[in-house]
Write a protein that holds these residues in place. Structure first.
Motif, PDB file in Angstrom:
ATOM      1  N   ALA A 185      38.941  46.139  45.842  1.00  0.00           N
ATOM      2  CA  ALA A 185      37.591  45.726  46.245  1.00  0.00           C
ATOM      3  C   ALA A 185      37.397  44.244  45.931  1.00  0.00           C
ATOM      4  CB  ALA A 185      36.543  46.569  45.537  1.00  0.00           C
ATOM      5  N   GLY A 186      38.476  43.490  45.997  1.00  0.00           N
ATOM      6  CA  GLY A 186      38.379  42.055  45.667  1.00  0.00           C
ATOM      7  C   GLY A 186      38.124  41.903  44.182  1.00  0.00           C
ATOM      8  N   CYS A 187      37.376  40.877  43.812  1.00  0.00           N
ATOM      9  CA  CYS A 187      37.098  40.670  42.381  1.00  0.00           C
ATOM     10  C   CYS A 187      36.192  41.772  41.862  1.00  0.00           C
ATOM     11  CB  CYS A 187      36.427  39.317  42.168  1.00  0.00           C
ATOM     12  SG  CYS A 187      37.606  37.969  42.320  1.00  0.00           S
ATOM     13  N   LYS A 192      47.218  41.730  32.662  1.00  0.00           N
ATOM     14  CA  LYS A 192      47.874  41.865  33.977  1.00  0.00           C
ATOM     15  C   LYS A 192      48.923  42.960  33.879  1.00  0.00           C
ATOM     16  CE  LYS A 192      47.343  37.423  36.257  1.00  0.00           C
ATOM     17  NZ  LYS A 192      47.914  36.114  36.518  1.00  0.00           N
ATOM     18  N   ASN A 196      41.460  39.553  38.011  1.00  0.00           N
ATOM     19  CA  ASN A 196      40.150  40.149  38.319  1.00  0.00           C
ATOM     20  C   ASN A 196      40.256  41.136  39.483  1.00  0.00           C
ATOM     21  OD1 ASN A 196      37.436  40.666  38.122  1.00  0.00           O
ATOM     22  ND2 ASN A 196      36.750  38.645  38.775  1.00  0.00           N
ATOM     23  N   ASP A 204      43.223  37.671  32.119  1.00  0.00           N
ATOM     24  CA  ASP A 204      44.616  37.230  32.030  1.00  0.00           C
ATOM     25  C   ASP A 204      44.955  36.839  30.589  1.00  0.00           C
ATOM     26  OD1 ASP A 204      47.104  36.304  32.649  1.00  0.00           O
ATOM     27  OD2 ASP A 204      46.462  34.725  34.034  1.00  0.00           O
ATOM     28  N   GLN A 243      44.735  35.366  45.961  1.00  0.00           N
ATOM     29  CA  GLN A 243      44.298  36.763  45.919  1.00  0.00           C
ATOM     30  C   GLN A 243      45.466  37.722  46.080  1.00  0.00           C
ATOM     31  OE1 GLN A 243      40.892  37.557  48.316  1.00  0.00           O
ATOM     32  NE2 GLN A 243      39.690  36.141  47.107  1.00  0.00           N
ATOM     33  N   ASN A 252      31.919  36.173  37.667  1.00  0.00           N
ATOM     34  CA  ASN A 252      32.368  35.146  36.731  1.00  0.00           C
ATOM     35  C   ASN A 252      31.253  34.831  35.745  1.00  0.00           C
ATOM     36  OD1 ASN A 252      34.901  34.812  37.809  1.00  0.00           O
ATOM     37  ND2 ASN A 252      34.350  33.049  39.078  1.00  0.00           N
ATOM     38  N   VAL A 307      32.044  31.794  47.799  1.00  0.00           N
ATOM     39  CA  VAL A 307      33.166  31.330  46.979  1.00  0.00           C
ATOM     40  C   VAL A 307      32.582  30.331  45.989  1.00  0.00           C
ATOM     41  CG1 VAL A 307      34.925  31.701  48.738  1.00  0.00           C
ATOM     42  CG2 VAL A 307      33.741  29.514  48.648  1.00  0.00           C
ATOM     43  N   ARG A 351      48.909  39.138  40.136  1.00  0.00           N
ATOM     44  CA  ARG A 351      48.626  37.824  40.712  1.00  0.00           C
ATOM     45  C   ARG A 351      47.254  37.294  40.294  1.00  0.00           C
ATOM     46  NH1 ARG A 351      49.232  35.767  46.841  1.00  0.00           N
ATOM     47  NH2 ARG A 351      51.377  36.406  46.492  1.00  0.00           N
ATOM     48  N   HIS A 352      46.236  38.162  40.331  1.00  0.00           N
ATOM     49  CA  HIS A 352      44.885  37.752  39.959  1.00  0.00           C
ATOM     50  C   HIS A 352      44.273  38.850  39.107  1.00  0.00           C
ATOM     51  CE1 HIS A 352      40.841  36.277  40.006  1.00  0.00           C
ATOM     52  NE2 HIS A 352      41.154  35.259  40.792  1.00  0.00           N
TER      53      HIS A 352
HETATM   54  N1  EPU Z   1      43.097  32.309  36.794  1.00  0.00           N
HETATM   55  C1  EPU Z   1      43.973  32.715  35.834  1.00  0.00           C
HETATM   56  N2  EPU Z   1      44.460  33.980  35.877  1.00  0.00           N
HETATM   57  C2  EPU Z   1      44.090  34.864  36.843  1.00  0.00           C
HETATM   58  C3  EPU Z   1      43.156  34.459  37.818  1.00  0.00           C
HETATM   59  C4  EPU Z   1      42.667  33.160  37.786  1.00  0.00           C
HETATM   60  O1  EPU Z   1      44.354  31.935  34.949  1.00  0.00           O
HETATM   61  O2  EPU Z   1      44.575  36.000  36.814  1.00  0.00           O
HETATM   62  C5  EPU Z   1      42.618  30.924  36.796  1.00  0.00           C
HETATM   63  C6  EPU Z   1      43.133  30.156  38.011  1.00  0.00           C
HETATM   64  O3  EPU Z   1      44.397  29.624  37.793  1.00  0.00           O
HETATM   65  C7  EPU Z   1      42.064  29.102  38.181  1.00  0.00           C
HETATM   66  C8  EPU Z   1      40.794  29.773  37.701  1.00  0.00           C
HETATM   67  O4  EPU Z   1      41.201  30.893  36.896  1.00  0.00           O
HETATM   68  O5  EPU Z   1      42.320  28.003  37.342  1.00  0.00           O
HETATM   69  C9  EPU Z   1      39.925  30.248  38.863  1.00  0.00           C
HETATM   70  O6  EPU Z   1      40.652  31.174  39.675  1.00  0.00           O
HETATM   71  P1  EPU Z   1      40.315  31.379  41.234  1.00  0.00           P
HETATM   72  O7  EPU Z   1      40.385  30.075  41.925  1.00  0.00           O
HETATM   73  O8  EPU Z   1      41.153  32.476  41.738  1.00  0.00           O
HETATM   74  O9  EPU Z   1      38.791  31.739  41.276  1.00  0.00           O
HETATM   75  P2  EPU Z   1      37.957  32.868  40.537  1.00  0.00           P
HETATM   76  O10 EPU Z   1      36.840  32.165  39.834  1.00  0.00           O
HETATM   77  O11 EPU Z   1      38.806  33.772  39.713  1.00  0.00           O
HETATM   78  C10 EPU Z   1      36.302  33.170  42.546  1.00  0.00           C
HETATM   79  C11 EPU Z   1      35.722  34.341  43.266  1.00  0.00           C
HETATM   80  C12 EPU Z   1      36.719  34.922  44.265  1.00  0.00           C
HETATM   81  C13 EPU Z   1      37.152  33.829  45.230  1.00  0.00           C
HETATM   82  C14 EPU Z   1      37.724  32.657  44.424  1.00  0.00           C
HETATM   83  C15 EPU Z   1      38.122  31.479  45.293  1.00  0.00           C
HETATM   84  C16 EPU Z   1      34.143  35.516  41.823  1.00  0.00           C
HETATM   85  C17 EPU Z   1      33.947  36.618  40.860  1.00  0.00           C
HETATM   86  N3  EPU Z   1      35.373  35.371  42.296  1.00  0.00           N
HETATM   87  O12 EPU Z   1      37.385  33.684  41.757  1.00  0.00           O
HETATM   88  O13 EPU Z   1      36.058  35.922  44.998  1.00  0.00           O
HETATM   89  O14 EPU Z   1      38.143  34.313  46.116  1.00  0.00           O
HETATM   90  O15 EPU Z   1      36.740  32.191  43.476  1.00  0.00           O
HETATM   91  O16 EPU Z   1      37.027  30.864  45.838  1.00  0.00           O
HETATM   92  O17 EPU Z   1      33.208  34.796  42.163  1.00  0.00           O
HETATM   93  C18 EPU Z   1      35.533  38.206  45.366  1.00  0.00           C
HETATM   94  O18 EPU Z   1      34.358  37.832  45.417  1.00  0.00           O
HETATM   95  O19 EPU Z   1      35.869  39.383  45.588  1.00  0.00           O
HETATM   96  C19 EPU Z   1      36.524  37.224  44.992  1.00  0.00           C
HETATM   97  C20 EPU Z   1      37.760  37.554  44.705  1.00  0.00           C
END
Ligand code: EPU
Length: 293
Positions: free
Chosen positions: A216-218, A238, A253, A233, A209, A222, A136, A250-251
């Motif tokens: 398959a998750g993200c 979306k 990615n 987004d 999430q 990033n 994470v 919701r997410h």
């Molecule tokens: N955000 C948006 N819109 C969206 C999604 C996110 O504005 O549709 C914003 C959120 O509000 C937040 C920021 O983007 O301010 C980060 O979002 P989030 O905390 O969900 O983290 P992420 O960087 O999008 C990473 C991992 C996830 C993991 C989360 C939480 C990667 C590619 N993704 O997502 O892992 O669950 O952090 O730790 O590293 C995965 O590996 O399959 C996965 C989903």
């Protein structure tokens, strides 16, 4: 010659891979094989070399997209006893590649071991998590690794210490090998602290999430310093749908398999998202998932 008949483990021919991926997508594997032990695995690798059949390793199938026509290959599923051991010696936790991350978490909880809590809720096996250096924000499984036992494609077993392994953000060079097990260094702490941290990680995932449909998750890694989900987004994607594949509300990615999506639907949606993000932000998104073509 039916070479696979000399293996001791389970062999299935033309096995549908959609049953082994969290996306619930994918054609059939020509050979789907679960070796019984290390000797059986070595024999299998021998055959793959002799008959020039490519080998693909599948863990929990949580980070792959298998194409619709299937794999003219050996799909190796490590799922028997020797790959599923988990034990503790001093403060080192040793886990086989087929152990689920959720089992690692349960084990650490039982033994009051701290350090692995951030893996809570990640749907994968130890082997898969190591190969892709799952984690994470700011934390990856490589942070915990002491050493990894692997088999090379000649059937030779070696132990790689952490410094022998090239770990990066959601990547490693362990895909050159078949991961057998890992030793991880954890520290003793009290039960309440561990449980609190696990709850916090699980809760954050639950809130952010989208687990409403198979996925398959993200999908994308990033880019440095920004969330791919946020960029997608901001492109207003979306809810965008191609065939049965759908960008989560919701997410962004997450691509969901809303209704019998084909791999082609998902690949087309990935291309579309990449194109839109490049156009708006000049950022080239790179898939986090592995696409098996
Ligand atoms: N955000 C948006 N819109 C969206 C999604 C996110 O504005 O549709 C914003 C959120 O509000 C937040 C920021 O983007 O301010 C980060 O979002 P989030 O905390 O969900 O983290 P992420 O960087 O999008 C990473 C991992 C996830 C993991 C989360 C939480 C990667 C590619 N993704 O997502 O892992 O669950 O952090 O730790 O590293 C995965 O590996 O399959 C996965 C989903």
């Amino acid at each position: 010659m039916n070479w696979w008949k000399s293996l001791k483990g389970r062999v299935k021919l033309k096995e549908p891979l959609k049953n082994y991926t969290t996306f619930k997508i994918g054609g059939r594997a020509r050979y789907f094989i679960e070796p019984q032990d290390f000797t059986d695995l070595k024999l299998l690798l021998n055959f793959s070399k002799r008959y020039r059949i490519p080998v693909f390793v599948i863990g929990r199938g949580s980070n792959i997209l298998v194409n619709d026509k299937g794999m003219d290959a050996i799909v190796l599923h490590l799922n028997s006893g020797p790959f599923k051991q988990i034990s503790l010696s001093n403060n080192f936790l040793e886990a086989g590649s087929a152990v689920l991350l959720s089992q690692v978490i349960n084990f650490t909880r039982k033994h009051n071991l701290s350090g692995a809590e951030f893996l809570s809720g990640i749907p994968g096996t130890v082997g898969g998590a190591l190969v892709m250096n799952a984690g994470v924000k700011g934390r990856s499984i490589s942070n915990l690794v002491e050493d990894v036992a692997v088999m090379d494609y000649n059937g030779k077993i070696k132990t790689l210490s952490k410094r022998d392994i090239n770990f990066g953000y959601r990547r490693s060079d362990l895909s050159k090998y078949i991961v057998l097990s890992v030793r991880m260094k954890l520290k003793k702490t009290n039960e309440r602290e561990i449980n609190d941290r696990i709850s916090r990680y699980l809760n954050y995932r639950k809130v952010t999430q989208d687990l409403s449909h198979p996925s398959a998750g993200c999908i994308f890694k990033n880019p440095k310093g920004i969330s791919a989900g946020r960029l997608i987004d901001l492109c207003g994607l979306k809810g965008r749908r191609i065939g049965g594949a759908f960008v989560s509300l919701r997410h962004a990615n997450f691509i969901l398999n809303l209704k019998k999506a084909s791999a082609k639907d998902v690949i087309n949606l990935i291309s579309f998202i990449k194109h839109e993000v490049r156009k708006k932000f000049l950022v080239d998104l790179k898939p986090e998932i592995k696409i098996w073509n």
